[in-house]
Design an enzyme around this catalytic site. Structure first.
Site, PDB file in Angstrom:
ATOM      1  CB  CYS A 167      -0.909  -0.035   1.223  1.00  0.00           C
ATOM      2  SG  CYS A 167      -1.677   1.528   1.631  1.00  0.00           S
TER       3      CYS A 167
ATOM      4  CB  CYS B 215       0.256   1.999   4.064  1.00  0.00           C
ATOM      5  SG  CYS B 215      -1.442   1.477   3.841  1.00  0.00           S
TER       6      CYS B 215
END
Lengths: 108, 321
Positions: A33, A36
Site C-alpha cells: 500500500c 500506507c
C-alpha cells in the site's frame, strides 16, 4: 532508519494493545500500500513526541485478517485510537500537522 | 545514517548508471511515487530499479542514497508525465512526457559524486522549494492568501536558522504551526487549497522531517495539477469542480467529528446532501473526461516549474562536489 513503531499481529495483540497502560494508535497497513508507506514517516515522527501519552503500533492487514475484521477495516491506511483493545476514535488526518492537532484534541 | 553516494564506490556508480540508463531510455521504468521492484514481472519504479529492491529499509544500505532523495526526484518526474493506454505495451500503458522532465531521471544520478554525503540534501531543498512555490511565476500563486504566504515565510525563516546551526525552540515551532493551521483553515479559494495544504503540512523542525517530504510534495503537485486543469475548464465545469473541492474539505472535517466516528464516507455524505450532490456531479463520466483532458493540457503548464525544481536539486548536488 529503524522503526520506532511496534509491529503487532494476532499473537501479540493482547500484550501490546489490550494490556497497554497507554492508549494505542493502531496503523492498519500493508506492504503493497503506497499511501500506507507515505504515512509511515509521519507516524515515526509522532511516536517520540507522544511517547508519554500514547503507544503507536502497526498491523499488517494481510498477516492479521482477524484484527482487520475486528476493527472493520474497509480500506488502508486506517488509523484507530484504541483503549483496552477497543476502538475509541478513528483518526482521519494524513499529515503530521493534522494528526498532531487531532491527537491533541482527543488525548487527555 | 551517514553514508556516501554509491557507498563511495565509483565502480558501483558506473554499474548502477549503466543498468538504470538502459532501462530508462527503453521506457521500461515507471516513474512512480513509491518504490516498486518486481523483476519477475518486469515492473519497477525508478527508485526500485536503482536499488534493485522494493524494501525501503534496504535501499540506502545498497546505494548510499537517502530514500527520500530518490523518492523526491521520482515524485517530481511523476508529476510531469502521464500514463497513456497502450494495448501493445507490456502493462497496457506507456508513459508520455516532456524530454526535459524525463532527462532528470538520469541527470540526478549522474550528478552524484561518490565522495558526497547526501543525508542533508532534501533538508536543504525544503526552504528552496517552499520559497519557490510562493514566487510570482508559479501558476495560481496569485490566489494564495496573505496569511498563507506569511506562514510560509515564517517556516522558511525557522528552517534557515536551523540550517545555519541555530536551535529553534519547540515554542517557536508551535506558534508557527498554529499560524499555518489557522491560515490554511481560513483559506477559501479552491485554486489556492494546494498551497494552503502544503504550508499546513510543513511547519516542523527540519531535523528528521525529510522522509515525510516526498509524500507531501506529491500531494501538493497532484492538487496543483487539478487546480491548474480547472482553470482550463468551461465556467460551468469549473464551478462543478470548485463545489466538489469545497465539498471534499467539508467531508474531511466531518470524518473527524465524533458523531461520525467509524462511519463510512457514504454514511457521512448521507448527512451532508449538498456535499454529496457536489461530489456526484463532479464524478459524472462526461465531467471526468473533460477534467482528464484538461489535466493533460495543464501538465504541460507545470513543465517549467518542475524543471526549475529539478535544477535546484542538481544545484545542491553539484555544489557539494
Amino acid at each position: 532508519m529503524a522503526s520506532t513503531i511496534i509491529a503487532v499481529d494476532e499473537d501479540n495483540f493482547e500484550a501490546e494493545v489490550v494490556n497497554s497502560a497507554l492508549p494505542v494508535l493502531i496503523d492498519f497497513w500493508a506492504p503493497w500500500c503506497a499511501p500506507c508507506r507515505a504515512l509511515l514517516p509521519a507516524l515515526e515522527a509522532l511516536a517520540p513526541m507522544y511517547s508519554d501519552a500514547l503507544k503507536i503500533v502497526k498491523i499488517d492487514i494481510d498477516a492479521s485478517p482477524a484484527l482487520k475484521a475486528k476493527f472493520n477495516v474497509q480500506s488502508i491506511p486506517q488509523l484507530y485510537l484504541a483503549s483496552a483493545g477497543a476502538p475509541i476514535a478513528r483518526l482521519v488526518s494524513r499529515t503530521r500537522t493534522q494528526l498532531a492537532a487531532e491527537l491533541d484534541d482527543i488525548l487527555p | 545514517m551517514s553514508v556516501r553516494a554509491f557507498l563511495g564506490d565509483a565502480a558501483l556508480k558506473a554499474a548502477t548508471l549503466d543498468r538504470v540508463r538502459i532501462r530508462w531510455e527503453a521506457r521500461q521504468i515507471m516513474p512512480l511515487i513509491y518504490m516498486k521492484w518486481s523483476p519477475d514481472r518486469g515492473f519497477a519504479s525508478l527508485t526500485g530499479t536503482i536499488g534493485e529492491t522494493g524494501d525501503p529499509e534496504a535501499f540506502t544500505g545498497r546505494t548510499g542514497i537517502p530514500l527520500e532523495l530518490a523518492l523526491l526526484c521520482e515524485t517530481l518526474i511523476n508529476a510531469g508525465i502521464s500514463f497513456v493506454d497502450d494495448p501493445e505495451a507490456p502493462f497496457g500503458t506507456t508513459l508520455s512526457g516532456d524530454d526535459r522532465i524525463l532527462a532528470f531521471g538520469i541527470e540526478w544520478l549522474e550528478a552524484l559524486d561518490v565522495a558526497h554525503e547526501l543525508s542533508s540534501v532534501v533538508s536543504r531543498f525544503l526552504p528552496v522549494f517552499l520559497s519557490g512555490m510562493m514566487s510570482d511565476d508559479i501558476p495560481l500563486v496569485q490566489h494564495v492568501s496573505p496569511e498563507v504566504r506569511a506562514a510560509a515565510d515564517d517556516i522558511v525563516a525557522l528552517w534557515t536558522r536551523e540550517l545555519q546551526g541555530e536551535a529553534v525552540s519547540r515554542q517557536e515551532w508551535r506558534a508557527v504551526r498554529a499560524g499555518a493551521l489557522c491560515a490554511s483553515e481560513a483559506s477559501s479559494e479552491p485554486a489556492a487549497y494546494p498551497f494552503a495544504e502544503l504550508v499546513e503540512s510543513l511547519p516542523w523542525s527540519i531535523s528528521g522531517f525529510a522522509p515525510e517530504f516526498p509524500a507531501i510534495c506529491h500531494s501538493f503537485l497532484h492538487g496543483l495539477l487539478q487546480a491548474l486543469a480547472a482553470e482550463l475548464l468551461s465556467p460551468q465545469d469549473r464551478a462543478i469542480w470548485a463545489k466538489a473541492a469545497n465539498g471534499a474539505r467539508t467531508l474531511a472535517r466531518a470524518r473527524g467529528e465524533q458523531r461520525f466516528a467509524g462511519a463510512s464516507d457514504e454514511a457521512i455524505l448521507s448527512h451532508l446532501p449538498d456535499v454529496e450532490r457536489a461530489m456526484f456531479e463532479n464524478s459524472q463520466p462526461a465531467v471526468m473526461s473533460r477534467m482528464s483532458a484538461a489535466k493533460n493540457s495543464a501538465r504541460r503548464l507545470m513543465t517549467r516549474m518542475l524543471r526549475q525544481q529539478m535544477d535546484q536539486i542538481l544545484g545542491l548536488l553539484r555544489s557539494d562536489s
